[in-house]
Design an enzyme around this catalytic site. Sequence first.
Site, PDB file in Angstrom:
ATOM      1  N   ASN A  23      39.605  37.746  49.808  1.00 47.43           N
ATOM      2  CA  ASN A  23      40.924  37.727  50.428  1.00 47.43           C
ATOM      3  C   ASN A  23      41.168  36.322  50.841  1.00 47.43           C
ATOM      4  O   ASN A  23      40.453  35.255  50.584  1.00 47.43           O
ATOM      5  CB  ASN A  23      40.796  38.436  51.880  1.00 47.43           C
ATOM      6  CG  ASN A  23      39.875  37.981  52.586  1.00 47.43           C
ATOM      7  OD1 ASN A  23      39.899  36.702  52.981  1.00 47.43           O
ATOM      8  ND2 ASN A  23      39.093  38.780  53.434  1.00 47.43           N
ATOM      9  N   VAL A  32      33.178  44.128  46.892  1.00 48.46           N
ATOM     10  CA  VAL A  32      32.399  43.451  46.006  1.00 48.46           C
ATOM     11  C   VAL A  32      32.177  41.920  46.880  1.00 48.46           C
ATOM     12  O   VAL A  32      31.043  41.502  47.004  1.00 48.46           O
ATOM     13  CB  VAL A  32      32.893  43.111  44.809  1.00 48.46           C
ATOM     14  CG1 VAL A  32      34.205  42.183  44.717  1.00 48.46           C
ATOM     15  CG2 VAL A  32      31.890  42.569  43.849  1.00 48.46           C
ATOM     16  N   ASP A  33      33.219  41.500  47.671  1.00 57.46           N
ATOM     17  CA  ASP A  33      33.181  40.188  48.492  1.00 57.46           C
ATOM     18  C   ASP A  33      31.901  40.286  49.499  1.00 57.46           C
ATOM     19  O   ASP A  33      31.060  39.425  49.431  1.00 57.46           O
ATOM     20  CB  ASP A  33      34.577  40.277  49.371  1.00 57.46           C
ATOM     21  CG  ASP A  33      34.676  38.704  49.578  1.00 57.46           C
ATOM     22  OD1 ASP A  33      34.079  37.912  49.300  1.00 57.46           O
ATOM     23  OD2 ASP A  33      35.545  38.591  50.518  1.00 57.46           O
TER      24      ASP A  33
HETATM   25  P1  ADP Z   1      39.775  44.432  45.634  1.00 59.94           P
HETATM   26  O1  ADP Z   1      40.112  44.106  46.982  1.00 59.94           O
HETATM   27  O2  ADP Z   1      40.043  43.311  44.808  1.00 59.94           O
HETATM   28  O3  ADP Z   1      40.260  45.620  45.082  1.00 59.94           O
HETATM   29  P2  ADP Z   1      37.062  45.595  45.836  1.00 59.94           P
HETATM   30  O4  ADP Z   1      36.143  44.704  46.273  1.00 59.94           O
HETATM   31  O5  ADP Z   1      37.693  46.395  46.980  1.00 59.94           O
HETATM   32  O6  ADP Z   1      38.335  44.418  45.437  1.00 59.94           O
HETATM   33  O7  ADP Z   1      37.014  46.263  44.638  1.00 59.94           O
HETATM   34  C1  ADP Z   1      37.151  45.548  43.290  1.00 59.94           C
HETATM   35  C2  ADP Z   1      36.055  46.379  42.158  1.00 59.94           C
HETATM   36  O8  ADP Z   1      34.941  45.925  42.495  1.00 59.94           O
HETATM   37  C3  ADP Z   1      35.968  47.837  42.391  1.00 59.94           C
HETATM   38  O9  ADP Z   1      36.318  48.470  41.290  1.00 59.94           O
HETATM   39  C4  ADP Z   1      34.791  48.144  43.043  1.00 59.94           C
HETATM   40  O10 ADP Z   1      34.397  49.378  42.533  1.00 59.94           O
HETATM   41  C5  ADP Z   1      33.845  46.962  42.448  1.00 59.94           C
HETATM   42  N1  ADP Z   1      32.673  46.651  43.165  1.00 59.94           N
HETATM   43  C6  ADP Z   1      32.441  46.817  44.582  1.00 59.94           C
HETATM   44  N2  ADP Z   1      31.114  46.382  44.807  1.00 59.94           N
HETATM   45  C7  ADP Z   1      30.848  46.014  43.556  1.00 59.94           C
HETATM   46  C8  ADP Z   1      29.432  45.232  43.171  1.00 59.94           C
HETATM   47  N3  ADP Z   1      28.439  45.137  43.887  1.00 59.94           N
HETATM   48  N4  ADP Z   1      29.355  44.970  41.681  1.00 59.94           N
HETATM   49  C9  ADP Z   1      30.210  45.244  40.818  1.00 59.94           C
HETATM   50  N5  ADP Z   1      31.413  45.789  41.280  1.00 59.94           N
HETATM   51  C10 ADP Z   1      31.654  46.023  42.408  1.00 59.94           C
END
Ligand code: ADP
Length: 353
Positions: A23, A32-33
């Site tokens: 963010n 993922v963050d």
């Molecule tokens: P945003 O806020 O940009 O939408 P998110 O973290 O909610 O970011 O999700 C972005 C993408 O990353 C989603 O498709 C989610 O399924 C994926 N994601 C979440 N955790 C992981 C991980 N450990 N490795 C790879 N992709 C992930």
Amino acid sequence: MPLQIIRGDITKLACDAIVNVANPSLLGGGGVDGAIHRAAGKELLLACEKLGGCRPGEAKITGGYRLPCQYVIHTVGPVWRGGNSGERETLTSCYREALRLAAEKGCRSVAFPLISSGSYGYPKEQALKVAEESITEFLRDSEMLVYIVVFDRDSFRISEKLFSDIASFIDDRYVEEHSFPRRKGAEERTQRQALFSKEEQEQDAADFAAAPAKESIAARPYTVGKRLDLPPSLEELLKKEDESFSQALLRKIDEKGMTDSECYKKANVDRKLFSKIRSDVHYHPSKPTAIAFAVALELSLDETKDLLMKAGFALSHSSKFDIIIEYFITNGNYNVFEINEALFAFDQVLLGV
Ligand code: ADP
């Protein structure tokens, strides 16, 4: 293969860099963050605190700390607001800026999650398209191995229509091949035999007509297994039979008026592998690589089969992978990335390996 879709957890990848979708504060979050910060340890948060935030579409870089990668590139994706608020431009900019930073640091491999496709609500199918287009655009002038990492099955979709079209194409062919294996095999064998003996007969007749009347059989021109003084068309055919995969590929590239780099980039094959194929006349590519070149050259199904044969492969109806390739070629769709999306959706190996 410069662009690959893989399934897995991005925090586990030992790439030169992984991309984090943060963010604007860059001070950690969910999705993922959260996973990246947990795996990297608190040093990552300390490094992020010094970056002064990040605007949507921009990217900033830190070390990887306890992650197996060397760098983490942080970017902020657009929040989906229906598609008319510049979401696409911002998302494209995330990929472009992250790749620019990776190139600046000399990274050879970078992994992206599907930016904005989670809590930011970007429709997954469209998010994937933007990812592919932006990465391909970058790869036009740069050499890098770029992964799109798909975390769960749900975060990856090809269109329902394409999926069901391919599924029924597979079903039809699987049924065709598996319902009557014996009869079909027998028919094919008979047809082949008929063809073979007719050719042989014609060849013998031609040889006979061409041979001097009093020449003994022993004096007629044979080499080991091959005849000399063949009619031009057959001679041409045998020359092509002798052609290796590498030779056939280079000939086809010339015939299509393509440059080498146009061809290997369109095939999603990296430059080093192409150089190997180019310099080693007897190089044996893997089947997905051979097919990737057939697709890049936009060969017909028969031409594809010919090229594959040079590498020792065939297309069969007892393999889903082969049928999916057949589906795309017969539909005239030669977009390697779309083919790879479909192969991925059906859990098959991807092209360009
Ligand atoms: P945003 O806020 O940009 O939408 P998110 O973290 O909610 O970011 O999700 C972005 C993408 O990353 C989603 O498709 C989610 O399924 C994926 N994601 C979440 N955790 C992981 C991980 N450990 N490795 C790879 N992709 C992930």
